[in-house]
Design an enzyme around this catalytic site. Structure first.
Site, PDB file in Angstrom:
ATOM      1  N   ASP A 225     -10.878 -32.925 -32.502  1.00 54.91           N
ATOM      2  CA  ASP A 225     -10.190 -33.082 -31.098  1.00 54.91           C
ATOM      3  C   ASP A 225     -10.787 -32.705 -30.311  1.00 54.91           C
ATOM      4  O   ASP A 225     -10.761 -33.114 -29.049  1.00 54.91           O
ATOM      5  CB  ASP A 225      -9.894 -31.578 -31.149  1.00 54.91           C
ATOM      6  CG  ASP A 225     -10.685 -29.916 -31.368  1.00 54.91           C
ATOM      7  OD1 ASP A 225     -11.705 -30.294 -31.864  1.00 54.91           O
ATOM      8  OD2 ASP A 225     -10.477 -28.703 -30.746  1.00 54.91           O
ATOM      9  N   ASP A 249      -7.172 -42.252 -39.022  1.00 54.02           N
ATOM     10  CA  ASP A 249      -6.658 -42.700 -38.745  1.00 54.02           C
ATOM     11  C   ASP A 249      -5.904 -42.462 -37.086  1.00 54.02           C
ATOM     12  O   ASP A 249      -5.577 -43.836 -36.409  1.00 54.02           O
ATOM     13  CB  ASP A 249      -5.334 -42.347 -39.735  1.00 54.02           C
ATOM     14  CG  ASP A 249      -3.727 -43.032 -39.582  1.00 54.02           C
ATOM     15  OD1 ASP A 249      -4.089 -44.376 -39.221  1.00 54.02           O
ATOM     16  OD2 ASP A 249      -2.947 -42.079 -39.438  1.00 54.02           O
ATOM     17  N   ASP A 253      -6.161 -45.373 -33.721  1.00 59.94           N
ATOM     18  CA  ASP A 253      -4.870 -45.744 -32.592  1.00 59.94           C
ATOM     19  C   ASP A 253      -6.132 -45.853 -31.434  1.00 59.94           C
ATOM     20  O   ASP A 253      -5.233 -45.905 -30.451  1.00 59.94           O
ATOM     21  CB  ASP A 253      -3.899 -45.304 -32.873  1.00 59.94           C
ATOM     22  CG  ASP A 253      -3.068 -45.716 -34.244  1.00 59.94           C
ATOM     23  OD1 ASP A 253      -3.437 -46.517 -34.960  1.00 59.94           O
ATOM     24  OD2 ASP A 253      -1.861 -45.711 -33.895  1.00 59.94           O
TER      25      ASP A 253
HETATM   26  C1  IPM Z   1      -3.051 -46.745 -40.571  1.00 61.98           C
HETATM   27  C2  IPM Z   1      -1.875 -47.220 -41.044  1.00 61.98           C
HETATM   28  C3  IPM Z   1      -1.754 -46.875 -42.680  1.00 61.98           C
HETATM   29  C4  IPM Z   1      -2.886 -45.717 -42.516  1.00 61.98           C
HETATM   30  C5  IPM Z   1      -0.170 -46.288 -42.794  1.00 61.98           C
HETATM   31  C6  IPM Z   1       0.975 -47.673 -43.122  1.00 61.98           C
HETATM   32  C7  IPM Z   1      -0.296 -46.060 -43.852  1.00 61.98           C
HETATM   33  O1  IPM Z   1      -1.873 -46.036 -40.324  1.00 61.98           O
HETATM   34  O2  IPM Z   1      -3.890 -48.939 -41.103  1.00 61.98           O
HETATM   35  O3  IPM Z   1      -4.639 -47.202 -39.855  1.00 61.98           O
HETATM   36  O4  IPM Z   1      -2.149 -43.923 -42.415  1.00 61.98           O
HETATM   37  O5  IPM Z   1      -3.368 -45.934 -42.903  1.00 61.98           O
HETATM   38 MG    MG Z   2      -3.012 -46.197 -38.491  1.00 59.75          MG
END
Ligand code: IPM
Ligand code: MG
Length: 360
Positions: A225, A249, A253
């Site tokens: 966090d 993940d 992002d």
């Molecule tokens: C990523 C994507 C994948 C994940 C999905 C599409 C399954 O979000 O490569 O980050 O969660 O790993």
């Molecule tokens: Mg992802």
């Protein structure tokens, strides 16, 4: 000797951006054998499964995999095991791709495209080393049942299992420390050790590997966090960030977005055999087929392929140089333009691919 590349364009913008990356591969004039196969939603539509046997076989026989993207709203109604995402999850698992390198770098030419202030993102250059075949993503048991205990015993419930073994943590820690030695020598290990048992093991093992073999690398622990917060607060301070599958993940992002260059970021998934290269962004079905998607992340995933799978550092440098020159010359796709970009410098997918080839 000819290298075989499995080309898996997938869904959404996958096919159009992969086409540009293939142009770049061809322009290098090397002896690459490229073989295409369906993956994701399109594979489900054509063969009834998101990762058909033939696709997996091709992937296993190849020297590297160029992957586009999978996923489309069209397939949202499918059961979990048939959803397009199962294709990439299945490939990771079947090929043992346990180490996912996700560089997030703020290209100097694009600092103004970030949603954060320029002085915050300038110099941002980190890599997330995400563990990719363990954790709650793959842990069993999982499923639905009647709750045996908890807040509502007897109620219908769903459950997943978060698991890590010692060797899984050891091998990903090594990847992170090795990466740090080639960079600025710092690793941030991200966990939730104040709550989770798996995270406590994670922290213990990362430190054990560090103290035994990588004492020259600086190591810090950060709770997930707090990491989410610090990535926005002081992103340029991070070098290598190593973390569990699920946290990686989410944080990757976030890291990608703050560079302002999401359409520019490539990734590599490595194991002990064949490796897979894909852009960090997804399939963007909302803009698919319109010829406006940014192909640069896909092109830069070829750069990573040449570097990590084929040991072709010079050709990889050439691709990076060509991309940088195209940006320096002011060319932009819609996602990376800003208020000052003149209309005649905004180009579509194919033109961007052509520009990179010209500069090669
Ligand atoms: C990523 C994507 C994948 C994940 C999905 C599409 C399954 O979000 O490569 O980050 O969660 O790993
Ligand atoms: Mg992802």
């Amino acid at each position: 000797m000819s290298k075989k590349i499995a080309v898996l364009p997938g869904d959404g913008i996958g096919p159009e951006i992969v086409e540009q990356a293939v142009k770049v591969l061809k322009a290098l004039g090397c002896d690459f054998e490229m073989e295409y196969a369906d993956v994701g939603g399109v594979a489900y539509a054509n063969h009834g499964h998101p990762l058909p046997e033939a696709t997996l076989k091709l992937a296993k026989e190849s020297d590297a995999i160029l992957f586009g993207a999978v996923g489309d709203f069209k397939y949202d109604h499918l059961e979990r095991h048939l959803r397009p995402e199962q294709a990439i999850l299945g490939l990771r698992k079947a090929l043992g791709l346990f180490a996912n390198l996700r560089p997030a770098k703020c290209f100097k030419e694009l600092t103004s495209a970030s949603t954060l202030r320029e002085e915050v993102v300038s110099g941002l250059d980190l890599v997330i080393v995400r563990e990719l075949t363990g954790d709650i993503y793959f842990g069993t048991p999982r499923g639905r049942r009647t709750a045996p205990d908890g807040n509502f015993p007897g109620a219908p419930e769903a459950f997943d299992t978060m698991r890590y073994t010692v060797p899984e943590v050891e091998r990903i820690a090594r990847v992170a420390f090795e990466a740090a030695r080639k960079r600025r020598g710092k690793v941030t290990s991200v966990d939730k050790a104040n709550v989770l048992e798996t995270s406590r093991l994670w922290r213990e093992i990362v430190h054990r590997v560090h103290d035994a073999d990588y004492a020259d690398v600086e190591l810090e622990d950060l709770l997930v966090d707090n990491t989410a917060m610090q990535l926005i607060n002081r992103p340029a301070d991070f070098d290598v960030v190593v973390t569990e599958n699920m946290f990686g993940d989410i944080l990757s992002d976030e890291a990608a977005q703050i560079t302002g260059s999401l359409g520019m970021l490539a990734s590599a998934s490595l194991g002990d055999g064949v490796a897979l290269y894909e852009p960090s962004h997804g399939s963007a079905p909302d803009i698919a087929g319109r010829g406006i998607a940014n192909p640069l992340a896909q092109i830069l995933s070829v750069e990573m392929m040449l570097r990590y799978s084929f040991g072709m550092g010079e050709a990889a440098d050439d691709i990076r140089r060509a991309v940088t020159e195209v940006l320096d010359a002011g060319w932009r796709t819609g996602d990376i333009k800003d208020a000052e970009t003149p209309a005649d410098k905004v180009v579509g997918t194919a033109k961007m691919g052509d520009l990179v080839v010209e500069h090669l």
